[in-house]
Structures are given as structure tokens and as C-alpha cells.
Write a protein that holds these residues in place. Structure first.
Motif, short mmCIF file in Angstrom:
data_model
loop_
_atom_site.label_atom_id
_atom_site.label_comp_id
_atom_site.label_asym_id
_atom_site.label_seq_id
_atom_site.Cartn_x
_atom_site.Cartn_y
_atom_site.Cartn_z
N VAL A 100 0.84 -1.19 0.00
CA VAL A 100 0.00 0.00 0.00
C VAL A 100 0.88 1.24 0.00
O VAL A 100 1.81 1.37 0.80
CB VAL A 100 -0.94 0.03 1.23
N ARG A 101 0.57 2.17 -0.90
CA ARG A 101 1.32 3.43 -1.00
C ARG A 101 0.34 4.59 -0.93
O ARG A 101 -0.65 4.63 -1.66
CB ARG A 101 2.09 3.48 -2.32
N ASN A 102 0.61 5.53 -0.04
CA ASN A 102 -0.20 6.73 0.11
C ASN A 102 0.31 7.80 -0.86
O ASN A 102 1.51 8.03 -0.95
CB ASN A 102 -0.10 7.22 1.56
N LEU A 103 -0.60 8.44 -1.58
CA LEU A 103 -0.22 9.54 -2.47
C LEU A 103 0.09 10.76 -1.61
O LEU A 103 -0.80 11.35 -1.00
CB LEU A 103 -1.35 9.86 -3.46
N GLU A 104 1.36 11.12 -1.55
CA GLU A 104 1.81 12.25 -0.72
C GLU A 104 1.18 13.55 -1.20
O GLU A 104 1.29 13.89 -2.38
CB GLU A 104 3.33 12.37 -0.77
#
Length: 98
Positions: A85-89
Motif C-alpha cells: 500500500v502506497r499513500n499519495l503524498e
């Protein structure tokens, strides 16, 4: 997994890559502006987690307006066994500034 910058996501989308994008904003926000991902508002994510289970072992890019709700969503997904899972900064605000 490390979060993703707006620049990196834009470059990947411009190349035709299609990561699974989960938008955790409210429906009215999604209707105003979206990246084409699946909409599941943060408040309903725990109850709707089954709708994204098929992507459990794939990269999931989660985003909201500024990155705060999506950071919470990232934790919820990771607690449910999601591994990439990657959060859009900076959220969609940062993406639209490019």
C-alpha cells in the motif's frame, strides 16, 4: 511500503501503467475531480474491505484530498493483510499542481 509522490504517480500514469488506485474521499469530492480509481469513502472502508481484497498482494495507491485520510486508509489496509500500500503524498491537491 514507501509512499508515492504525485510526480512519480503522474509519470507512471502517463506511461500507461495502471496501478490499482483507491480513492477514500467522499462521493461529492470524487464527482468533482478524480484520477479514475475506485471510490470507497474512508468511513465505509472497514465495511467494504472485501471489495478490494482481490488486490491484497498487488500495489495499491490510496489517495484523498491532502493525504491525511489516505494515511489512515493505508493503516486499515495493512492491518487487513495488504502488503504493497502506497499513500499519495499531498493527495489530489499535490497531483493537480503538476
Amino acid at each position: 511500503m514507501q509512499d508515492i509522490s504525485a510526480q512519480e504517480l503522474k509519470e507512471r500514469l502517463d506511461k500507461g501503467e495502471t496501478p490499482y488506485i483507491l480513492d477514500v474521499r467522499e462521493e461529492w469530492e470524487f464527482e468533482e475531480d478524480n484520477l479514475g480509481g475506485q471510490l470507497i469513502p474512508l468511513a465505509t472502508l472497514p465495511a467494504q474491505i472485501g471489495e478490494v481484497k482481490a488486490n491484497k498482494d498487488e500495489e495499491v495507491v490510496v489517495h484523498c484530498r491532502s493525504g491525511k485520510r489516505s494515511a489512515t486508509a493505508k493503516k486499515i489496509l495493512e492491518q487487513n493483510g495488504f502488503t504493497q500500500v502506497r499513500n499519495l503524498e499531498g493527495g489530489i491537491l499535490a497531483y493537480r499542481e503538476l
